[in-house]
Design a protein around this motif. Structure first.
Motif, PDB file in Angstrom:
ATOM      1  N   ALA A  37       0.897  -1.200   0.012  1.00  0.00           N
ATOM      2  CA  ALA A  37       0.102   0.109  -0.212  1.00  0.00           C
ATOM      3  C   ALA A  37       0.964   1.354  -0.082  1.00  0.00           C
ATOM      4  O   ALA A  37       1.866   1.401   0.734  1.00  0.00           O
ATOM      5  CB  ALA A  37      -0.798  -0.104   1.270  1.00  0.00           C
ATOM      6  N   GLU A  38       0.514   2.291  -0.886  1.00  0.00           N
ATOM      7  CA  GLU A  38       1.295   3.448  -0.696  1.00  0.00           C
ATOM      8  C   GLU A  38       0.533   4.517   0.037  1.00  0.00           C
ATOM      9  O   GLU A  38       0.929   5.684   0.068  1.00  0.00           O
ATOM     10  CB  GLU A  38       1.383   3.937  -2.274  1.00  0.00           C
ATOM     11  N   CYS A  39      -0.736   4.178   0.247  1.00  0.00           N
ATOM     12  CA  CYS A  39      -1.521   5.212   1.192  1.00  0.00           C
ATOM     13  C   CYS A  39      -2.419   4.462   2.142  1.00  0.00           C
ATOM     14  O   CYS A  39      -2.553   3.113   1.963  1.00  0.00           O
ATOM     15  CB  CYS A  39      -2.460   6.260   0.319  1.00  0.00           C
ATOM     16  N   ASP A  40      -3.167   5.026   2.858  1.00  0.00           N
ATOM     17  CA  ASP A  40      -4.292   4.782   3.759  1.00  0.00           C
ATOM     18  C   ASP A  40      -5.628   4.780   2.962  1.00  0.00           C
ATOM     19  O   ASP A  40      -5.920   5.437   2.223  1.00  0.00           O
ATOM     20  CB  ASP A  40      -4.215   5.299   5.147  1.00  0.00           C
ATOM     21  N   PRO A  41      -6.328   3.895   3.618  1.00  0.00           N
ATOM     22  CA  PRO A  41      -7.831   3.791   2.809  1.00  0.00           C
ATOM     23  C   PRO A  41      -8.142   5.310   3.216  1.00  0.00           C
ATOM     24  O   PRO A  41      -8.324   6.059   4.194  1.00  0.00           O
ATOM     25  CB  PRO A  41      -8.792   2.839   3.831  1.00  0.00           C
ATOM     26  N   ALA A  51      -9.835  -2.664   2.324  1.00  0.00           N
ATOM     27  CA  ALA A  51      -9.259  -4.055   3.069  1.00  0.00           C
ATOM     28  C   ALA A  51      -7.893  -4.183   2.334  1.00  0.00           C
ATOM     29  O   ALA A  51      -6.959  -4.719   2.985  1.00  0.00           O
ATOM     30  CB  ALA A  51     -10.215  -4.980   3.036  1.00  0.00           C
ATOM     31  N   ILE A  52      -7.871  -4.205   0.963  1.00  0.00           N
ATOM     32  CA  ILE A  52      -6.617  -4.455   0.465  1.00  0.00           C
ATOM     33  C   ILE A  52      -5.571  -3.449   0.985  1.00  0.00           C
ATOM     34  O   ILE A  52      -4.520  -3.911   1.191  1.00  0.00           O
ATOM     35  CB  ILE A  52      -6.697  -4.560  -1.269  1.00  0.00           C
ATOM     36  N   THR A  56      -2.061  -4.734   2.751  1.00  0.00           N
ATOM     37  CA  THR A  56      -0.829  -4.716   2.289  1.00  0.00           C
ATOM     38  C   THR A  56      -0.072  -3.488   2.700  1.00  0.00           C
ATOM     39  O   THR A  56       0.810  -2.775   2.221  1.00  0.00           O
ATOM     40  CB  THR A  56      -1.248  -4.421   0.779  1.00  0.00           C
ATOM     41  N   GLU A  57      -0.301  -3.316   4.065  1.00  0.00           N
ATOM     42  CA  GLU A  57       0.738  -2.379   4.640  1.00  0.00           C
ATOM     43  C   GLU A  57       2.136  -2.718   4.695  1.00  0.00           C
ATOM     44  O   GLU A  57       2.944  -1.999   4.632  1.00  0.00           O
ATOM     45  CB  GLU A  57       0.251  -2.015   6.137  1.00  0.00           C
ATOM     46  N   GLU A  68      -7.229 -13.687   2.030  1.00  0.00           N
ATOM     47  CA  GLU A  68      -7.766 -13.053   3.038  1.00  0.00           C
ATOM     48  C   GLU A  68      -9.077 -12.290   2.624  1.00  0.00           C
ATOM     49  O   GLU A  68     -10.150 -12.298   3.734  1.00  0.00           O
ATOM     50  CB  GLU A  68      -6.800 -12.017   3.386  1.00  0.00           C
ATOM     51  N   LEU A  69      -9.255 -11.901   1.514  1.00  0.00           N
ATOM     52  CA  LEU A  69     -10.595 -11.598   1.202  1.00  0.00           C
ATOM     53  C   LEU A  69     -11.630 -12.287   0.781  1.00  0.00           C
ATOM     54  O   LEU A  69     -12.887 -12.226   0.712  1.00  0.00           O
ATOM     55  CB  LEU A  69     -10.294 -10.430  -0.023  1.00  0.00           C
ATOM     56  N   ARG A  70     -11.077 -13.722   0.645  1.00  0.00           N
ATOM     57  CA  ARG A  70     -12.059 -14.778   0.191  1.00  0.00           C
ATOM     58  C   ARG A  70     -12.755 -14.479  -1.142  1.00  0.00           C
ATOM     59  O   ARG A  70     -13.952 -14.627  -1.356  1.00  0.00           O
ATOM     60  CB  ARG A  70     -13.277 -14.961   1.268  1.00  0.00           C
TER      61      ARG A  70
END
Length: 118
Positions: A37-41, A51-52, A56-57, A68-70
């Motif tokens: 991840a390059e940013c927060d939600p 959720a992704i 992906t932190e 994880e996301l099923r």
């Protein structure tokens, strides 16, 4: 008797991907690709995208994100393509560990475990 939410699963997946059946051509995603991840939600973001970003932190393989996301791997790749296009994630393929011109058996075992988890 069907499980709750199973009857609308195809409609939900269609909605998640906006009708797309494949990720954007040229995107670098396979099951081993590491995503970060390059940013927060942000508020109002599609819940699966958020959720992704949380998952992906730290570098996380596409196979792990899907598990994880099923969600099916193909759906996960489409969602990751969206985030990549927006600059919200980065992706890189792990270096291929080669021993004597053959793939490392440990890497192959990890791939097998990831596939089984899907």
């Amino acid at each position: 008797m069907s499980r709750p939410g199973r009857d609308d699963a195809p409609d939900r997946l269609y909605t998640l991907t906006q009708g797309r059946a494949r990720s954007t051509p040229g995107t670098p995603f396979d099951l081993l690709t590491l995503v970060v991840a390059e940013c927060d939600p942000v508020p109002g973001m599609q819940s699966e995208h958020a959720a992704i970003l949380r998952l992906t932190e730290r570098p996380t393989a596409v196979a792990e994100v899907a598990a994880e996301l099923r969600l099916p791997a193909v759906i996960t790749k489409i969602l990751l393509s969206d985030l990549l296009a927006e600059g919200r994630v980065s992706a890189r393929h792990p270096r291929r560990a080669m021993l004597g011109g053959r793939p490392d058996s440990h890497i192959l075992e990890q791939v097998l475990v990831g596939l089984r988890n899907l």
